[in-house]
Enzyme design. Structure first.
Site, PDB file in Angstrom:
ATOM      1  N   CYS A 161       0.842  -1.200   0.000  1.00 55.10           N
ATOM      2  CA  CYS A 161       0.000   0.000   0.000  1.00 55.10           C
ATOM      3  C   CYS A 161       0.878   1.252   0.000  1.00 55.10           C
ATOM      4  O   CYS A 161       2.035   1.211   0.428  1.00 55.10           O
ATOM      5  CB  CYS A 161      -0.889  -0.042   1.244  1.00 55.10           C
ATOM      6  SG  CYS A 161      -1.844   1.451   1.564  1.00 55.10           S
ATOM      7  N   HIS A 162       0.316   2.383  -0.435  1.00 58.49           N
ATOM      8  CA  HIS A 162       1.067   3.646  -0.438  1.00 58.49           C
ATOM      9  C   HIS A 162       1.550   4.029   0.955  1.00 58.49           C
ATOM     10  O   HIS A 162       2.583   4.692   1.097  1.00 58.49           O
ATOM     11  CB  HIS A 162       0.203   4.780  -1.010  1.00 58.49           C
ATOM     12  CG  HIS A 162       0.188   4.811  -2.506  1.00 58.49           C
ATOM     13  ND1 HIS A 162      -0.774   4.172  -3.252  1.00 58.49           N
ATOM     14  CD2 HIS A 162       1.030   5.380  -3.405  1.00 58.49           C
ATOM     15  CE1 HIS A 162      -0.531   4.359  -4.537  1.00 58.49           C
ATOM     16  NE2 HIS A 162       0.551   5.086  -4.661  1.00 58.49           N
ATOM     17  N   THR A 163       0.815   3.630   1.985  1.00 57.48           N
ATOM     18  CA  THR A 163       1.234   3.967   3.346  1.00 57.48           C
ATOM     19  C   THR A 163       2.556   3.290   3.699  1.00 57.48           C
ATOM     20  O   THR A 163       3.404   3.874   4.386  1.00 57.48           O
ATOM     21  CB  THR A 163       0.143   3.577   4.362  1.00 57.48           C
ATOM     22  OG1 THR A 163      -1.117   4.063   3.892  1.00 57.48           O
ATOM     23  CG2 THR A 163       0.417   4.180   5.727  1.00 57.48           C
ATOM     24  N   HIS A 181       0.605  -3.936   6.041  1.00 55.87           N
ATOM     25  CA  HIS A 181      -0.635  -3.876   6.833  1.00 55.87           C
ATOM     26  C   HIS A 181      -1.864  -4.314   6.040  1.00 55.87           C
ATOM     27  O   HIS A 181      -2.978  -4.139   6.498  1.00 55.87           O
ATOM     28  CB  HIS A 181      -0.841  -2.462   7.389  1.00 55.87           C
ATOM     29  CG  HIS A 181      -1.034  -1.427   6.328  1.00 55.87           C
ATOM     30  ND1 HIS A 181       0.003  -0.952   5.556  1.00 55.87           N
ATOM     31  CD2 HIS A 181      -2.148  -0.780   5.892  1.00 55.87           C
ATOM     32  CE1 HIS A 181      -0.459  -0.056   4.705  1.00 55.87           C
ATOM     33  NE2 HIS A 181      -1.759   0.049   4.871  1.00 55.87           N
ATOM     34  N   GLU A 182      -1.658  -4.896   4.843  1.00 57.86           N
ATOM     35  CA  GLU A 182      -2.772  -5.477   4.085  1.00 57.86           C
ATOM     36  C   GLU A 182      -2.490  -6.962   3.921  1.00 57.86           C
ATOM     37  O   GLU A 182      -2.016  -7.395   2.874  1.00 57.86           O
ATOM     38  CB  GLU A 182      -2.882  -4.823   2.693  1.00 57.86           C
ATOM     39  CG  GLU A 182      -3.603  -3.505   2.671  1.00 57.86           C
ATOM     40  CD  GLU A 182      -3.906  -3.021   1.249  1.00 57.86           C
ATOM     41  OE1 GLU A 182      -4.621  -2.031   1.122  1.00 57.86           O
ATOM     42  OE2 GLU A 182      -3.433  -3.621   0.275  1.00 57.86           O
ATOM     43  N   CYS A 228     -11.316  -2.866  20.566  1.00 61.39           N
ATOM     44  CA  CYS A 228     -11.276  -3.517  21.887  1.00 61.39           C
ATOM     45  C   CYS A 228     -12.670  -3.720  22.446  1.00 61.39           C
ATOM     46  O   CYS A 228     -12.901  -4.600  23.281  1.00 61.39           O
ATOM     47  CB  CYS A 228     -10.419  -2.709  22.865  1.00 61.39           C
ATOM     48  SG  CYS A 228     -11.179  -1.157  23.436  1.00 61.39           S
ATOM     49  N   CYS A 244     -13.104   0.765  25.121  1.00 59.94           N
ATOM     50  CA  CYS A 244     -12.728   2.175  25.283  1.00 59.94           C
ATOM     51  C   CYS A 244     -13.894   3.072  24.855  1.00 59.94           C
ATOM     52  O   CYS A 244     -14.847   2.627  24.211  1.00 59.94           O
ATOM     53  CB  CYS A 244     -11.460   2.500  24.490  1.00 59.94           C
ATOM     54  SG  CYS A 244     -11.672   2.520  22.686  1.00 59.94           S
ATOM     55  N   CYS A 259     -14.650   2.896  21.118  1.00 57.58           N
ATOM     56  CA  CYS A 259     -15.385   1.693  20.689  1.00 57.58           C
ATOM     57  C   CYS A 259     -16.847   1.742  21.129  1.00 57.58           C
ATOM     58  O   CYS A 259     -17.729   1.224  20.438  1.00 57.58           O
ATOM     59  CB  CYS A 259     -14.716   0.437  21.253  1.00 57.58           C
ATOM     60  SG  CYS A 259     -13.225  -0.057  20.358  1.00 57.58           S
ATOM     61  N   CYS A 264     -10.556   3.066  17.721  1.00 61.32           N
ATOM     62  CA  CYS A 264     -10.179   2.473  19.008  1.00 61.32           C
ATOM     63  C   CYS A 264      -8.790   2.978  19.427  1.00 61.32           C
ATOM     64  O   CYS A 264      -7.848   2.969  18.633  1.00 61.32           O
ATOM     65  CB  CYS A 264     -10.155   0.949  18.894  1.00 61.32           C
ATOM     66  SG  CYS A 264      -9.515   0.093  20.348  1.00 61.32           S
ATOM     67  N   ARG A 315      -3.080   2.526  20.989  1.00 62.57           N
ATOM     68  CA  ARG A 315      -2.584   3.514  20.038  1.00 62.57           C
ATOM     69  C   ARG A 315      -1.153   3.976  20.336  1.00 62.57           C
ATOM     70  O   ARG A 315      -0.329   4.116  19.445  1.00 62.57           O
ATOM     71  CB  ARG A 315      -3.527   4.734  20.048  1.00 62.57           C
ATOM     72  CG  ARG A 315      -3.099   5.857  19.104  1.00 62.57           C
ATOM     73  CD  ARG A 315      -3.302   5.473  17.657  1.00 62.57           C
ATOM     74  NE  ARG A 315      -2.611   6.387  16.760  1.00 62.57           N
ATOM     75  CZ  ARG A 315      -1.379   6.203  16.300  1.00 62.57           C
ATOM     76  NH1 ARG A 315      -0.687   5.151  16.650  1.00 62.57           N
ATOM     77  NH2 ARG A 315      -0.840   7.061  15.478  1.00 62.57           N
ATOM     78  N   CYS A 356      -7.091  -2.880   4.251  1.00 64.49           N
ATOM     79  CA  CYS A 356      -6.860  -1.430   4.182  1.00 64.49           C
ATOM     80  C   CYS A 356      -7.608  -0.779   3.029  1.00 64.49           C
ATOM     81  O   CYS A 356      -8.693  -0.269   3.187  1.00 64.49           O
ATOM     82  CB  CYS A 356      -5.360  -1.114   4.109  1.00 64.49           C
ATOM     83  SG  CYS A 356      -5.011   0.659   4.024  1.00 64.49           S
ATOM     84  N   ARG A 416      -3.152  -2.791  -7.181  1.00 66.60           N
ATOM     85  CA  ARG A 416      -2.612  -3.492  -6.017  1.00 66.60           C
ATOM     86  C   ARG A 416      -1.795  -4.690  -6.505  1.00 66.60           C
ATOM     87  O   ARG A 416      -2.223  -5.445  -7.376  1.00 66.60           O
ATOM     88  CB  ARG A 416      -3.713  -3.999  -5.090  1.00 66.60           C
ATOM     89  CG  ARG A 416      -4.228  -2.967  -4.078  1.00 66.60           C
ATOM     90  CD  ARG A 416      -3.159  -2.571  -3.092  1.00 66.60           C
ATOM     91  NE  ARG A 416      -3.667  -1.751  -2.019  1.00 66.60           N
ATOM     92  CZ  ARG A 416      -3.737  -0.417  -2.027  1.00 66.60           C
ATOM     93  NH1 ARG A 416      -3.361   0.236  -3.121  1.00 66.60           N
ATOM     94  NH2 ARG A 416      -4.184   0.249  -0.985  1.00 66.60           N
TER      95      ARG A 416
END
Length: 374
Positions: free
Chosen positions: A45-47, A67-68, A97, A100, A103, A111, A115, A174, A369
């Site tokens: 991904c670009h991130t 993260h994908e 979770c 919190c 959530c 969430c 973090r 993502c 992708r």
């Protein structure tokens, strides 16, 4: 291998601006409320590229990006009750979770339980599960899917249909979910709406898909690369325009094309000037513009306050507003029942050893992708 260290391959980012290096790493067993996952497939991904470039203020090195992804639970730590070895899963960069105040609030999916540690590249107890050549390797976005095995918090895992093809549904971790949700959750596009989508990469195409599913009557794709227009129309764009073909600002062009502006606009690039254009292309009185793209660190957005005083709304979205643990399995089901497209986003498939080529394809604009089989 439960309770034992696993040696496996991972693509390690030793420092910013350098290609990833395939290394043998050690992956420690999961601790309490953690899950160790065998990753089967991951997309780029670009991130990931943003962090690798060194522009990400939270970017820390050395790190395992990604993260994908999608995979199979290998083992679970103490106290994990909702997952077991053998479950088919998607790791989540935004956890859920369920406890919190975020959530518990139906207005957000952000969430905050882990973090702080996630932003530092660490597990919730403040340590890492990865080592390589005697050095600690950091986690990324709580997922680190560029590895044969990864360890994630149990609140960062969605259990999905075991029949789902992992080399496809990994994309729901993502990009597709983000764009699709921006349309159906954040903007809440209604039937008959007129929409404009700025940026026709993977996320922009997912926004178009969401607008179409929501019943938009007109979906205008906007991009400076006309080679993307044909595919955008396959996803549901009714027309596409290139800002470089006009002598006036693109927002003025859109206002003329749509008798006063669009009902909904989406910025899917991360360019603050385009974010302004997207807002100003909205119709007076009710137009809504959603910022989906992530701008570089330190960037600021600007417009004349009059744009907002006269009834336009500026919104932002992360992961399409989906509450992740409960929503991702439903998105997988929508894909399996052919309500949403996923296969069509995959333009390239590569082996793990070719992962750097996936970044090259993305930077050249040749791929939507690229899926890497781990």
């Amino acid at each position: 291998m439960a309770n034992q260290v696993i040696k496996c391959k991972a693509a390690v980012a030793w420092e910013a601006g350098k290609p990833l290096s395939i290394e043998e790493i050690e992956v420690a067993p999961p601790k309490a409320h953690e899950v160790r996952i065998k990753i089967i497939a991951t997309a780029v991904c670009h991130t990931d590229a943003y962090t690798l470039s060194g522009a990400d203020p939270e970017g820390c090195f050395p790190v395992i990006l990604g993260h994908e992804g999608a995979g199979i639970v290998e083992s679970v730590g103490e106290g994990v009750t909702k997952l077991k070895a053998g479950d088919t899963v998607i790791p989540l960069y935004i956890p859920q979770c369920g406890e919190c105040k975020f959530c518990l609030n139906p207005k957000t999916n952000l969430c905050q339980k882990i973090r702080v540690t996630q932003g530092k590249g660490l597990m919730p107890d403040g340590t890492s599960r990865f080592t390589c050549k005697g050095r600690t390797i950091l986690h990324y976005m709580g997922t680190s899917t560029f590895s044969e095995y990864t360890v994630v918090a149990d609140i960062s895992v969605a259990k999905i249909d075991p029949l789902a093809p992992l080399d496809k549904v990994c994309l729901l971790g993502c990009g597709i979910s983000t764009g699709y949700g921006a349309a159906v959750n954040t903007a809440k596009v209604e039937p008959g709406s007129v929409c404009a989508v700025f940026g026709l990469g993977g996320v922009g195409l997912a926004v178009i898909m969401g607008c179409k599913v929501a019943g938009a009557s007109r979906i205008i794709g906007v991009d400076i690369n006309k080679d993307k227009f044909a595919r955008a129309k396959e996803f549901g764009a009714t027309e596409c325009i290139n800002p470089q073909d006009f002598s006036k600002p693109i927002q003025e062009v859109l206002i003329e094309m749509t008798d006063g502006g669009v009902d909904y606009s989406f910025e899917c690039i991360g360019n603050v000037k385009v974010m302004r254009a997207a807002l100003e292309a909205c119709h007076k009185g009710w137009g809504v513009s959603v910022v989906v793209g992530v701008a570089a660190s330190g960037e600021e957005i600007a417009t004349r306050p009059f744009q907002l005083v006269t009834g336009r709304t500026w919104k932002g979205t992360a992961f399409g507003g989906w509450k992740s643990v409960e929503s991702v399995p439903k998105l997988v089901s929508e894909y399996m029942s052919k309500k949403i497209k996923v296969d069509e986003f995959v333009t390239h498939n590569l082996s793990f050893d070719e992962i750097n080529k996936a970044f090259e394809l993305m930077h050249s604009g040749k791929s939507i992708r690229t899926v890497v089989k781990i």
